[in-house]
Structures are given as structure tokens and as C-alpha cells.
Motif scaffolding. Structure first.
Motif, mmCIF file in Angstrom:
data_model
loop_
_atom_site.group_PDB
_atom_site.id
_atom_site.type_symbol
_atom_site.label_atom_id
_atom_site.label_comp_id
_atom_site.label_asym_id
_atom_site.label_seq_id
_atom_site.Cartn_x
_atom_site.Cartn_y
_atom_site.Cartn_z
ATOM 1 N N ALA A 1 -32.376 42.214 -71.081
ATOM 2 C CA ALA A 1 -32.556 40.759 -71.066
ATOM 3 C C ALA A 1 -31.259 40.048 -70.690
ATOM 4 O O ALA A 1 -31.261 39.098 -69.899
ATOM 5 C CB ALA A 1 -33.039 40.286 -72.439
ATOM 6 N N ALA A 2 -30.150 40.531 -71.244
ATOM 7 C CA ALA A 2 -28.853 39.907 -70.945
ATOM 8 C C ALA A 2 -28.503 40.049 -69.466
ATOM 9 O O ALA A 2 -27.859 39.161 -68.893
ATOM 10 C CB ALA A 2 -27.768 40.544 -71.800
ATOM 11 N N LEU A 3 -28.941 41.130 -68.849
ATOM 12 C CA LEU A 3 -28.634 41.376 -67.433
ATOM 13 C C LEU A 3 -29.707 40.823 -66.489
ATOM 14 O O LEU A 3 -29.528 40.858 -65.274
ATOM 15 C CB LEU A 3 -28.483 42.887 -67.189
ATOM 16 C CG LEU A 3 -27.343 43.587 -67.925
ATOM 17 C CD1 LEU A 3 -27.452 45.099 -67.757
ATOM 18 C CD2 LEU A 3 -25.995 43.091 -67.411
ATOM 19 N N GLY A 4 -30.799 40.364 -67.077
ATOM 20 C CA GLY A 4 -31.907 39.903 -66.248
ATOM 21 C C GLY A 4 -32.575 41.052 -65.505
ATOM 22 O O GLY A 4 -33.080 40.882 -64.388
ATOM 23 N N VAL A 5 -32.579 42.215 -66.135
ATOM 24 C CA VAL A 5 -33.109 43.422 -65.489
ATOM 25 C C VAL A 5 -34.548 43.666 -65.914
ATOM 26 O O VAL A 5 -34.871 43.637 -67.107
ATOM 27 C CB VAL A 5 -32.258 44.661 -65.859
ATOM 28 C CG1 VAL A 5 -32.958 45.946 -65.465
ATOM 29 C CG2 VAL A 5 -30.896 44.564 -65.203
ATOM 30 N N ARG A 6 -35.393 43.892 -64.923
ATOM 31 C CA ARG A 6 -36.748 44.373 -65.166
ATOM 32 C C ARG A 6 -36.901 45.667 -64.397
ATOM 33 O O ARG A 6 -36.629 45.710 -63.197
ATOM 34 C CB ARG A 6 -37.806 43.367 -64.678
ATOM 35 C CG ARG A 6 -37.841 42.067 -65.460
ATOM 36 C CD ARG A 6 -38.344 42.263 -66.874
ATOM 37 N NE ARG A 6 -39.686 42.843 -66.929
ATOM 38 C CZ ARG A 6 -40.303 43.166 -68.064
ATOM 39 N NH1 ARG A 6 -39.693 43.003 -69.224
ATOM 40 N NH2 ARG A 6 -41.512 43.688 -68.040
ATOM 41 N N PRO A 7 -37.288 46.750 -65.072
ATOM 42 C CA PRO A 7 -37.452 48.025 -64.368
ATOM 43 C C PRO A 7 -38.392 47.883 -63.178
ATOM 44 O O PRO A 7 -39.421 47.207 -63.275
ATOM 45 C CB PRO A 7 -38.050 48.944 -65.440
ATOM 46 C CG PRO A 7 -37.662 48.325 -66.744
ATOM 47 C CD PRO A 7 -37.640 46.847 -66.497
ATOM 48 N N THR A 8 -38.025 48.490 -62.040
ATOM 49 C CA THR A 8 -38.835 48.365 -60.836
ATOM 50 C C THR A 8 -39.480 49.689 -60.464
ATOM 51 O O THR A 8 -38.878 50.752 -60.574
ATOM 52 C CB THR A 8 -37.980 47.884 -59.636
ATOM 53 O OG1 THR A 8 -37.065 48.938 -59.279
ATOM 54 C CG2 THR A 8 -37.200 46.640 -59.977
ATOM 55 N N LYS A 9 -40.739 49.610 -59.999
ATOM 56 C CA LYS A 9 -41.433 50.803 -59.531
ATOM 57 C C LYS A 9 -40.786 51.335 -58.262
ATOM 58 O O LYS A 9 -40.793 52.529 -57.999
ATOM 59 C CB LYS A 9 -42.911 50.475 -59.267
ATOM 60 C CG LYS A 9 -43.731 50.283 -60.523
ATOM 61 C CD LYS A 9 -45.199 50.111 -60.183
ATOM 62 C CE LYS A 9 -46.036 49.959 -61.448
ATOM 63 N NZ LYS A 9 -47.480 49.803 -61.127
ATOM 64 N N GLN A 10 -40.219 50.422 -57.454
ATOM 65 C CA GLN A 10 -39.608 50.818 -56.189
ATOM 66 C C GLN A 10 -38.540 51.883 -56.394
ATOM 67 O O GLN A 10 -38.418 52.814 -55.609
ATOM 68 C CB GLN A 10 -39.004 49.591 -55.496
ATOM 69 C CG GLN A 10 -38.330 49.924 -54.165
ATOM 70 C CD GLN A 10 -37.645 48.710 -53.558
ATOM 71 O OE1 GLN A 10 -37.667 47.624 -54.126
ATOM 72 N NE2 GLN A 10 -37.044 48.892 -52.402
ATOM 73 N N ARG A 11 -37.769 51.740 -57.456
ATOM 74 C CA ARG A 11 -36.713 52.713 -57.735
ATOM 75 C C ARG A 11 -37.095 53.673 -58.857
ATOM 76 O O ARG A 11 -36.256 54.419 -59.350
ATOM 77 C CB ARG A 11 -35.405 51.990 -58.066
ATOM 78 C CG ARG A 11 -34.802 51.348 -56.819
ATOM 79 C CD ARG A 11 -33.461 50.723 -57.069
ATOM 80 N NE ARG A 11 -32.872 50.256 -55.812
ATOM 81 C CZ ARG A 11 -31.888 49.383 -55.732
ATOM 82 N NH1 ARG A 11 -31.359 48.880 -56.824
ATOM 83 N NH2 ARG A 11 -31.420 49.010 -54.561
ATOM 84 N N GLY A 12 -38.359 53.630 -59.236
ATOM 85 C CA GLY A 12 -38.827 54.578 -60.241
ATOM 86 C C GLY A 12 -38.116 54.443 -61.571
ATOM 87 O O GLY A 12 -37.864 55.429 -62.254
ATOM 88 N N GLN A 13 -37.778 53.224 -61.963
ATOM 89 C CA GLN A 13 -36.979 53.013 -63.167
ATOM 90 C C GLN A 13 -37.840 53.008 -64.425
ATOM 91 O O GLN A 13 -38.726 52.177 -64.578
ATOM 92 C CB GLN A 13 -36.200 51.702 -63.065
ATOM 93 C CG GLN A 13 -35.076 51.738 -62.032
ATOM 94 C CD GLN A 13 -34.459 50.375 -61.802
ATOM 95 O OE1 GLN A 13 -35.138 49.363 -61.895
ATOM 96 N NE2 GLN A 13 -33.181 50.351 -61.480
#
Length: 295
Positions: free
Chosen positions: A26-38
């Protein structure tokens, strides 16, 4: 500082839990992406298990591909002499050194970050790696694994977490229905085996598939063959491109014609009616050699 300095026994408390992962994201504004398989590991016991299964020692230099928010990175740092993480994502690469410094300051000098696509990495800073331990994105797991084994021959032991289906393919033996290109190419470098299963609930977000651990121990001596890796892999690719066909037919393009393929197979002591899924990596090497001997 010596890379063999024992880790701080209190470092276990520095590992990331589910709340820590979500707070960091949340602090980084990161949402796991399917594109990079996260799919980020949110369970500290799982990363401890991975490090334990990998047999990481205080004198190991571990390379980790796709560290994400740092769950496995921190667990590796408490056990290894040095950890070099390779991360392609701009935001994650920028944040990881800060996470290490904040949660495990005594080990920060034992950590290096390479901000790059692992498929483009040909050298790493600091001491040469002795082990590869990684939670590899499902969509690039096999290419990344083979690239690292090819370009970093000092990697003696590997433990990767991948999609269960990929784990099965990598560890499959000849005759198994999922035995194929990944199985043969991985076996060129190492002895490969399944090393456990991982459930879905240890990830955020939870993937739609189960995961598995694969252990690879590099062959103490390279495969004995006069053919090059490229030549052997060309035979493997051709054999499995049309895996339902006999090798005589499947290797026709590679050899120049079906009769030429049959000649190469007979010279290698392999039935032209066999299929690729029944051959060992040594037998593929013999086929590659037989073509070279006729050239």
C-alpha cells in the motif's frame, strides 16, 4: 565484513507477515500484476521452509530472482553469507534495499540489488553465486532457470518455487507423460527432483494453481559429449516440436531428411521408431554427436 559471519539469531522477527506485506504494498502503491506473474509470499514459515530445503549455508552466496517485496530475501539473508537479488520492477527494486536496511540492518552489508531483467543478466556484483533460490514468476520460470544455469556455472545448488505443473515437467523422467523440453534441458545441467508442494494460501494474491519446489544439484562434471550444448538442445527442440511423431519423422527437418534422421539415429544406437519422450539427455547428446561425425 566476512561473508561467513553467522546471521543474527534474532533476525527471525524481521521476516514479513501478511500485514507487513499489505502495508508495504500500500505504501508503494503496488498491486501484483498478472503480466509479471507476481504473487507475493505472505507466510514467514514458508520462506523459512524454502531456505531450509535449499540447504543454504553461512558461506553461500545466493542469487534470488524476482524478490518482490522481500519476503524470501530476508529469510535468505539470515542464513546466507551474501544475497544478490535481481528485480525488474522499478518500484520494487527501489524499495527492497530500504526494506532490508529497516528490518535487518545488521545484514544490509551482505545484500546487493541488481535492477534488471534476469534474462539479460550476464554478470553479478560481488562474490560469485553458489546457489540460486527463488520464487519464479510462472510465465518465465523455465527460461529464467535455464539462463541462470547457463551463465552462472558457479551455481551449485538451486531451489525454485514454481507452478506445480512446471515443477512436474522439470523433474519428470523419460517415459513420463509430462517429460519434455524443460526436463531434458534442466537435466543437461543438473540432477533434478521435486522437493515439496506449496499451497495457494501462502500467497497474495492467491494464485489459481498450486505451486511446487524443485531442487537442482549441478552435475559435478559436465555431460561427456563432443556435441555442444547448442547442438544438443537443437535436437531436443526438434524432437518435442512434434512429440507424437517418431524420431525419424520429428528429426527430418533437423537432419535434412527423414532418411538422414534415420541414419543419425541408428548411428547413435537409437530406434528410429522411438519418440523423444523416451530418451535421456545422454541419448539426445549421442544423436547430436552422430550428425557432427557425418558432417
Amino acid at each position: 565484513m566476512s561473508t561467513t559471519e553467522p546471521p543474527d539469531p534474532d533476525a527471525f522477527s524481521a521476516l514479513l507477515g501478511p500485514a507487513d506485506i499489505r502495508e508495504l504494498a500500500a505504501a508503494l502503491g503496488v498491486r501484483p500484476t498478472k503480466q509479471r506473474g507476481q504473487n507475493f509470499v505472505i507466510d514467514a514459515n514458508t520462506v523459512r521452509r524454502i531456505v531450509r530445503t535449499a540447504g543454504v549455508r553461512p558461506d553461500d552466496v545466493v542469487v534470488e530472482v524476482g524478490p518482490g517485496l522481500g519476503s524470501l530475501t530476508l529469510a535468505l539473508l539470515e542464513a546466507a553469507g551474501h544475497v544478490t537479488a535481481v528485480e525488474i520492477d522499478d518500484t520494487l527494486a527501489a524499495a527492497l534495499p530500504r526494506t532490508v536496511e529497516a528490518r535487518m540492518p545488521a545484514r544490509a552489508d551482505h545484500f546487493s540489488l541488481v535492477h534488471a531483467d534476469a534474462m539479460q543478466v550476464r554478470e553479478l556484483p560481488g562474490p560469485t553465486p553458489t546457489a540460486l533460490v527463488a520464487n519464479l514468476p510462472y510465465n518465465v520460470a523455465v527460461p529464467v532457470l535455464l539462463h541462470m544455469l547457463e551463465h552462472f556455472p558457479t551455481i551449485e545448488r538451486t531451489l525454485i518455487m514454481v507452478q506445480a505443473e512446471v515443477a512436474d515437467r522439470l523433474a519428470a523422467a523419460p517415459g513420463n507423460k509430462v517429460y519434455g523440453v524443460p526436463s531434458v534441458k534442466a537435466n543437461w545441467y543438473a540432477e533434478v527432483k521435486r522437493a515439496g508442494a506449496i499451497g495457494r494460501n501462502v500467497f497474495w494474491p492467491a494464485p489459481n494453481v498450486d505451486s511446487g519446489l524443485v531442487s537442482l544439484v549441478r552435475r559435478p562434471k559436465p555431460l561427456t559429449t563432443t556435441a555442444s550444448r547448442t547442438e544438443v538442445f537443437a535436437v531436443v527442440d526438434a524432437a518435442f516440436a512434434q512429440r507424437r511423431k517418431t524420431l525419424r519423422a520429428a528429426l527430418a527437418g533437423w537432419a535434412g531428411s527423414a532418411p538422414a534422421a534415420e541414419t543419425a539415429l541408428v548411428a547413435a544406437g537409437i530406434s528410429p521408431q522411438a519418440r523423444g519422450e523416451s530418451l535421456t539427455v545422454e541419448e539426445f547428446a549421442r544423436i547430436a554427436e552422430s550428425k557432427g561425425e557425418r558432417a
